[in-house]
Design a protein around this motif. Sequence first.
Motif, PDB file in Angstrom:
ATOM      1  N   GLN A 250      -2.887   7.682 -14.324  1.00  0.00           N
ATOM      2  CA  GLN A 250      -3.822   7.177 -15.322  1.00  0.00           C
ATOM      3  C   GLN A 250      -3.057   6.382 -16.379  1.00  0.00           C
ATOM      4  N   GLY A 251      -3.745   5.521 -17.087  1.00  0.00           N
ATOM      5  CA  GLY A 251      -3.095   4.700 -18.105  1.00  0.00           C
ATOM      6  C   GLY A 251      -3.850   3.401 -18.280  1.00  0.00           C
ATOM      7  N   ALA A 252      -3.132   2.371 -18.706  1.00  0.00           N
ATOM      8  CA  ALA A 252      -3.766   1.097 -19.023  1.00  0.00           C
ATOM      9  C   ALA A 252      -4.453   0.484 -17.809  1.00  0.00           C
ATOM     10  N   ILE A 253      -3.829   0.613 -16.621  1.00  0.00           N
ATOM     11  CA  ILE A 253      -4.443   0.004 -15.442  1.00  0.00           C
ATOM     12  C   ILE A 253      -5.745   0.710 -15.094  1.00  0.00           C
ATOM     13  N   ALA A 254      -5.802   2.029 -15.306  1.00  0.00           N
ATOM     14  CA  ALA A 254      -7.033   2.778 -15.031  1.00  0.00           C
ATOM     15  C   ALA A 254      -8.150   2.324 -15.973  1.00  0.00           C
ATOM     16  N   GLU A 255      -7.802   2.025 -17.220  1.00  0.00           N
ATOM     17  CA  GLU A 255      -8.795   1.541 -18.178  1.00  0.00           C
ATOM     18  C   GLU A 255      -9.343   0.181 -17.755  1.00  0.00           C
ATOM     19  N   LEU A 256      -8.470  -0.680 -17.237  1.00  0.00           N
ATOM     20  CA  LEU A 256      -8.924  -1.986 -16.749  1.00  0.00           C
ATOM     21  C   LEU A 256      -9.846  -1.830 -15.544  1.00  0.00           C
ATOM     22  N   VAL A 257      -9.508  -0.881 -14.680  1.00  0.00           N
ATOM     23  CA  VAL A 257     -10.361  -0.615 -13.513  1.00  0.00           C
ATOM     24  C   VAL A 257     -11.742  -0.152 -13.976  1.00  0.00           C
ATOM     25  N   SER A 258     -11.778   0.775 -14.923  1.00  0.00           N
ATOM     26  CA  SER A 258     -13.051   1.323 -15.414  1.00  0.00           C
ATOM     27  C   SER A 258     -13.907   0.262 -16.079  1.00  0.00           C
ATOM     28  N   SER A 259     -13.260  -0.669 -16.767  1.00  0.00           N
ATOM     29  CA  SER A 259     -14.006  -1.706 -17.490  1.00  0.00           C
ATOM     30  C   SER A 259     -14.508  -2.818 -16.579  1.00  0.00           C
ATOM     31  N   GLY A 260     -13.954  -2.906 -15.369  1.00  0.00           N
ATOM     32  CA  GLY A 260     -14.344  -3.972 -14.456  1.00  0.00           C
ATOM     33  C   GLY A 260     -13.788  -5.331 -14.819  1.00  0.00           C
ATOM     34  N   SER A 261     -12.792  -5.357 -15.701  1.00  0.00           N
ATOM     35  CA  SER A 261     -12.296  -6.638 -16.212  1.00  0.00           C
ATOM     36  C   SER A 261     -11.333  -7.342 -15.265  1.00  0.00           C
ATOM     37  N   LEU A 262     -10.968  -6.707 -14.157  1.00  0.00           N
ATOM     38  CA  LEU A 262     -10.065  -7.352 -13.206  1.00  0.00           C
ATOM     39  C   LEU A 262     -10.785  -8.324 -12.282  1.00  0.00           C
ATOM     40  N   GLY A 263     -12.121  -8.293 -12.306  1.00  0.00           N
ATOM     41  CA  GLY A 263     -12.884  -9.225 -11.482  1.00  0.00           C
ATOM     42  C   GLY A 263     -13.889  -8.504 -10.618  1.00  0.00           C
ATOM     43  N   SER A 264     -14.944  -9.215 -10.276  1.00  0.00           N
ATOM     44  CA  SER A 264     -16.023  -8.603  -9.494  1.00  0.00           C
ATOM     45  C   SER A 264     -15.609  -8.294  -8.065  1.00  0.00           C
ATOM     46  N   ASN A 265     -14.567  -8.954  -7.574  1.00  0.00           N
ATOM     47  CA  ASN A 265     -14.120  -8.727  -6.195  1.00  0.00           C
ATOM     48  C   ASN A 265     -12.851  -7.877  -6.122  1.00  0.00           C
ATOM     49  N   VAL A 266     -12.548  -7.154  -7.224  1.00  0.00           N
ATOM     50  CA  VAL A 266     -11.353  -6.314  -7.280  1.00  0.00           C
ATOM     51  C   VAL A 266     -11.755  -4.883  -7.630  1.00  0.00           C
ATOM     52  N   THR A 267     -11.237  -3.929  -6.857  1.00  0.00           N
ATOM     53  CA  THR A 267     -11.442  -2.520  -7.182  1.00  0.00           C
ATOM     54  C   THR A 267     -10.104  -1.809  -7.168  1.00  0.00           C
ATOM     55  N   GLY A 268      -9.937  -0.858  -8.068  1.00  0.00           N
ATOM     56  CA  GLY A 268      -8.723  -0.058  -8.121  1.00  0.00           C
ATOM     57  C   GLY A 268      -9.030   1.381  -7.803  1.00  0.00           C
ATOM     58  N   HIS A 269      -8.096   2.072  -7.153  1.00  0.00           N
ATOM     59  CA  HIS A 269      -8.333   3.436  -6.686  1.00  0.00           C
ATOM     60  C   HIS A 269      -7.108   4.290  -6.968  1.00  0.00           C
ATOM     61  N   LEU A 270      -7.342   5.434  -7.576  1.00  0.00           N
ATOM     62  CA  LEU A 270      -6.275   6.402  -7.814  1.00  0.00           C
ATOM     63  C   LEU A 270      -5.978   7.111  -6.498  1.00  0.00           C
ATOM     64  N   VAL A 271      -4.783   6.872  -5.957  1.00  0.00           N
ATOM     65  CA  VAL A 271      -4.427   7.389  -4.636  1.00  0.00           C
ATOM     66  C   VAL A 271      -3.022   7.978  -4.683  1.00  0.00           C
ATOM     67  N   ASP A 272      -2.862   9.128  -4.082  1.00  0.00           N
ATOM     68  CA  ASP A 272      -1.548   9.728  -3.857  1.00  0.00           C
ATOM     69  C   ASP A 272      -1.128   9.373  -2.437  1.00  0.00           C
ATOM     70  N   LEU A 273      -0.213   8.446  -2.317  1.00  0.00           N
ATOM     71  CA  LEU A 273       0.171   7.970  -0.992  1.00  0.00           C
ATOM     72  C   LEU A 273       1.091   8.943  -0.263  1.00  0.00           C
ATOM     73  N   ILE A 274       1.536  10.001  -0.945  1.00  0.00           N
ATOM     74  CA  ILE A 274       2.337  11.015  -0.268  1.00  0.00           C
ATOM     75  C   ILE A 274       1.450  11.906   0.592  1.00  0.00           C
ATOM     76  N   ASN A 275       0.330  12.375   0.005  1.00  0.00           N
ATOM     77  CA  ASN A 275      -0.557  13.269   0.766  1.00  0.00           C
ATOM     78  C   ASN A 275      -1.881  12.625   1.163  1.00  0.00           C
ATOM     79  N   GLY A 276      -2.117  11.399   0.699  1.00  0.00           N
ATOM     80  CA  GLY A 276      -3.330  10.682   1.079  1.00  0.00           C
ATOM     81  C   GLY A 276      -4.540  10.958   0.220  1.00  0.00           C
ATOM     82  N   GLN A 277      -4.404  11.796  -0.814  1.00  0.00           N
ATOM     83  CA  GLN A 277      -5.555  12.101  -1.658  1.00  0.00           C
ATOM     84  C   GLN A 277      -6.099  10.828  -2.310  1.00  0.00           C
ATOM     85  N   GLY A 278      -7.366  10.571  -2.121  1.00  0.00           N
ATOM     86  CA  GLY A 278      -8.010   9.386  -2.664  1.00  0.00           C
ATOM     87  C   GLY A 278      -8.053   8.210  -1.708  1.00  0.00           C
ATOM     88  N   LEU A 279      -7.274   8.262  -0.626  1.00  0.00           N
ATOM     89  CA  LEU A 279      -7.196   7.119   0.290  1.00  0.00           C
ATOM     90  C   LEU A 279      -8.488   6.939   1.077  1.00  0.00           C
TER      91      LEU A 279
END
Length: 313
Positions: A35-64
């Motif tokens: 979590q942090g500044a990038i999560a806030e940008l994701v929540s606000s939708g300010s990265l663009g209508s065709n961009v989505t961000g996802h909190l993912v743990d790539l070690i165990n796959g949680q969120g993938l």
Amino acid sequence: MKVLITGGSGYLGQFLIQRLAENQTNTVAFTYNSQGAIAELVSSGSLGSNVTGHLVDLINGQGLEDCLAALGMVDLIINCAAVSQPGVCEKDPELARAVNVPSTLLSWPALKTQVPPPLLIHISTDQVYSGIKANSIEADAGAPVNTYGKSKLEAEQLIQDCWPNHVILRSSIIYGCPPPFTPVPRPLFLQWMEGALRGPDPIDFFHDEWRSPIFVHDIVKIITLLSAHIEDYPFSSRVYNMGGPERLSRVDMATKLATLKKFDLSKIQSVSSSTINRGVVSPPDISMNIKKIQADLGLEIVRFDTALAMIFP
């Protein structure tokens, strides 16, 4: 085109999101791991209508699974996720291997069973080379001297064994402007150097370690060109050295920057890398021959001083 960028909140990842999202026909999903500044940008939708961000743990796959369900059938995966600080990898080799070897990502059922499989562009490193010779070519045997390089070489071998539709890019030091969305946790190489040279005190720079630093916008250009050939892949090699056209030491880089900025060159203290204990073995010369990537993609990669003039106009 539907694109998944793992490690999208990192330095290179942010530039890739920005570039790929400019094409409104693209759908870009990216992963971040805290979590942090990038999560806030994701929540606000300010990265663009065709961009989505996802909190993912790539070690165990949680969120993938949720990320892939939202994206749908994937055309392109760009794997930027890594623990890329050699010192951190040396202190925690288990973490380095867990993050840098993308075994969870490559074995995830929704991706592994997709037909046709997505093109995987994997960001590797020049540190897979031993450092005993200048201007290594892609065919030179990988013989890394530290945990970071070993974990990245293992990742290359896994990808070559289980994911035929891939391109591996062995990157040198990446430099450029600050990232477009949010600051990254670690100091940026070029901005640290500029700040140090701007200050009043002499600064030590190594004269006996050589790299082939590459401008971040050249990497974006390379990946954009590769992504244009998802359906008709024309290249003869799937492993490329990805560096700049020059073999430079830290002293060389500092001198070019100081000259451009008209800083006092006497502040640059040329020292041997052996004078500083960094807690990790560093390969002395991992400069790379980049003729193959330039020939196959038909592009010219900019020189260090040319890029500096763009970054510090």
